[in-house]
Design a protein around this motif. Sequence first.
Motif, mmCIF file in Angstrom:
data_model
loop_
_atom_site.group_PDB
_atom_site.id
_atom_site.type_symbol
_atom_site.label_atom_id
_atom_site.label_comp_id
_atom_site.label_asym_id
_atom_site.label_seq_id
_atom_site.Cartn_x
_atom_site.Cartn_y
_atom_site.Cartn_z
ATOM 1 N N PHE A 44 0.835 -1.204 0.000
ATOM 2 C CA PHE A 44 0.000 0.000 0.000
ATOM 3 C C PHE A 44 0.870 1.255 0.000
ATOM 4 C CE2 PHE A 44 -2.247 3.336 2.352
ATOM 5 C CZ PHE A 44 -3.336 3.500 1.515
ATOM 6 N N THR A 45 1.876 1.274 0.843
ATOM 7 C CA THR A 45 2.764 2.435 0.936
ATOM 8 C C THR A 45 3.521 2.661 -0.369
ATOM 9 O OG1 THR A 45 3.031 1.984 3.288
ATOM 10 C CG2 THR A 45 4.618 3.475 2.292
ATOM 11 N N MET A 46 4.014 1.583 -0.976
ATOM 12 C CA MET A 46 4.723 1.730 -2.246
ATOM 13 C C MET A 46 3.788 2.208 -3.354
ATOM 14 S SD MET A 46 7.602 -1.271 -2.516
ATOM 15 C CE MET A 46 6.416 -2.574 -2.721
ATOM 16 N N SER A 47 2.561 1.726 -3.368
ATOM 17 C CA SER A 47 1.600 2.146 -4.393
ATOM 18 C C SER A 47 1.273 3.631 -4.255
ATOM 19 C CB SER A 47 0.316 1.332 -4.290
ATOM 20 O OG SER A 47 0.586 -0.030 -4.499
ATOM 21 N N VAL A 48 0.980 4.065 -3.047
ATOM 22 C CA VAL A 48 0.677 5.473 -2.818
ATOM 23 C C VAL A 48 1.901 6.333 -3.140
ATOM 24 C CG1 VAL A 48 0.115 7.184 -1.041
ATOM 25 C CG2 VAL A 48 -1.153 5.041 -1.159
ATOM 26 N N GLY A 49 3.061 5.883 -2.743
ATOM 27 C CA GLY A 49 4.284 6.621 -3.031
ATOM 28 C C GLY A 49 4.541 6.760 -4.527
ATOM 29 N N MET A 50 4.288 5.684 -5.280
ATOM 30 C CA MET A 50 4.493 5.728 -6.719
ATOM 31 C C MET A 50 3.486 6.677 -7.385
ATOM 32 S SD MET A 50 6.372 4.787 -9.211
ATOM 33 C CE MET A 50 7.300 3.467 -8.500
ATOM 34 N N ILE A 51 2.237 6.651 -6.939
ATOM 35 C CA ILE A 51 1.224 7.556 -7.480
ATOM 36 C C ILE A 51 1.592 9.009 -7.176
ATOM 37 C CG2 ILE A 51 -1.183 8.281 -7.246
ATOM 38 C CD1 ILE A 51 -1.866 5.288 -6.873
ATOM 39 N N LEU A 52 2.017 9.280 -5.964
ATOM 40 C CA LEU A 52 2.433 10.638 -5.604
ATOM 41 C C LEU A 52 3.650 11.085 -6.413
ATOM 42 C CD1 LEU A 52 1.980 10.688 -1.734
ATOM 43 C CD2 LEU A 52 0.643 11.919 -3.439
ATOM 44 N N PHE A 53 4.619 10.195 -6.575
ATOM 45 C CA PHE A 53 5.821 10.514 -7.342
ATOM 46 C C PHE A 53 5.471 10.919 -8.764
ATOM 47 C CE2 PHE A 53 8.984 8.920 -10.391
ATOM 48 C CZ PHE A 53 10.044 9.757 -10.078
ATOM 49 N N TRP A 54 4.674 10.090 -9.462
ATOM 50 C CA TRP A 54 4.308 10.400 -10.844
ATOM 51 C C TRP A 54 3.396 11.624 -10.918
ATOM 52 C CZ3 TRP A 54 7.169 9.089 -14.617
ATOM 53 C CH2 TRP A 54 7.906 7.910 -14.569
ATOM 54 N N GLY A 55 2.534 11.797 -9.934
ATOM 55 C CA GLY A 55 1.676 12.983 -9.912
ATOM 56 C C GLY A 55 2.479 14.264 -9.795
ATOM 57 N N VAL A 56 3.461 14.265 -8.900
ATOM 58 C CA VAL A 56 4.316 15.446 -8.736
ATOM 59 C C VAL A 56 5.146 15.675 -9.991
ATOM 60 C CG1 VAL A 56 6.316 16.341 -7.456
ATOM 61 C CG2 VAL A 56 4.382 15.344 -6.230
ATOM 62 N N LEU A 57 5.680 14.628 -10.580
ATOM 63 C CA LEU A 57 6.501 14.756 -11.779
ATOM 64 C C LEU A 57 5.685 15.296 -12.956
ATOM 65 C CD1 LEU A 57 9.425 14.177 -12.640
ATOM 66 C CD2 LEU A 57 8.618 11.996 -13.530
ATOM 67 N N ILE A 58 4.486 14.783 -13.162
ATOM 68 C CA ILE A 58 3.640 15.252 -14.257
ATOM 69 C C ILE A 58 3.184 16.692 -14.005
ATOM 70 C CG2 ILE A 58 1.394 14.908 -15.365
ATOM 71 C CD1 ILE A 58 1.915 11.866 -15.040
ATOM 72 N N THR A 59 2.811 17.010 -12.772
ATOM 73 C CA THR A 59 2.401 18.377 -12.443
ATOM 74 C C THR A 59 3.529 19.360 -12.693
ATOM 75 O OG1 THR A 59 0.862 17.539 -10.784
ATOM 76 C CG2 THR A 59 1.492 19.856 -10.617
ATOM 77 N N PHE A 60 4.724 19.018 -12.293
ATOM 78 C CA PHE A 60 5.883 19.879 -12.538
ATOM 79 C C PHE A 60 6.107 20.085 -14.032
ATOM 80 C CE2 PHE A 60 10.481 20.326 -13.287
ATOM 81 C CZ PHE A 60 10.687 21.524 -12.636
ATOM 82 N N GLY A 61 6.004 19.018 -14.810
ATOM 83 C CA GLY A 61 6.185 19.131 -16.257
ATOM 84 C C GLY A 61 5.135 20.030 -16.899
ATOM 85 N N VAL A 62 3.872 19.878 -16.492
ATOM 86 C CA VAL A 62 2.803 20.700 -17.056
ATOM 87 C C VAL A 62 2.988 22.166 -16.673
ATOM 88 C CG1 VAL A 62 0.322 21.156 -16.914
ATOM 89 C CG2 VAL A 62 1.124 18.827 -17.233
ATOM 90 N N LEU A 63 3.321 22.432 -15.423
ATOM 91 C CA LEU A 63 3.532 23.815 -14.991
ATOM 92 C C LEU A 63 4.726 24.455 -15.706
ATOM 93 C CD1 LEU A 63 2.825 23.562 -11.161
ATOM 94 C CD2 LEU A 63 1.376 24.575 -12.924
ATOM 95 N N LEU A 64 5.775 23.690 -15.902
ATOM 96 C CA LEU A 64 6.945 24.204 -16.618
ATOM 97 C C LEU A 64 6.592 24.519 -18.067
ATOM 98 C CD1 LEU A 64 10.004 24.792 -16.564
ATOM 99 C CD2 LEU A 64 10.360 22.422 -17.250
ATOM 100 N N TRP A 65 5.851 23.630 -18.721
ATOM 101 C CA TRP A 65 5.448 23.854 -20.110
ATOM 102 C C TRP A 65 4.549 25.080 -20.222
ATOM 103 C CZ3 TRP A 65 0.658 23.448 -22.645
ATOM 104 C CH2 TRP A 65 0.733 23.533 -24.027
#
Length: 94
Positions: free
Chosen positions: A14-35
């Motif tokens: 559960f912890t790894m799944s939530v962590g992976m979702i948060l990681f990709w969410g932050v990475l995608i959000t950063f990319g969209v904001l930068l673009w």
Amino acid sequence: MFWYDHDPGGWGWFTMSVGMILFWGVLITFGVLLWRALSRPDGSGAMSAPAPRRPTPEQLLAERFARGELDENAYRRGLTVLRGHGDDPGPDGR
């Protein structure tokens, strides 16, 4: 040496799944904001189009001459004034 028998258990998954979702969410959000920041239409971004150039007074005068709003003498007098030549062309433009 292998305390958990190579199995992280229920909460570990559960912890790894939530962590992976948060990681990709932050990475995608950063990319969209930068673009979005780089492609702003208000001219502050690097990929924005250059501002349209304003025509010079000589170009405006030439456009008026081309449209027929000015005769040749008025056009030449206007050019003389705009270019700052000291000699006055006189009333007939010569």
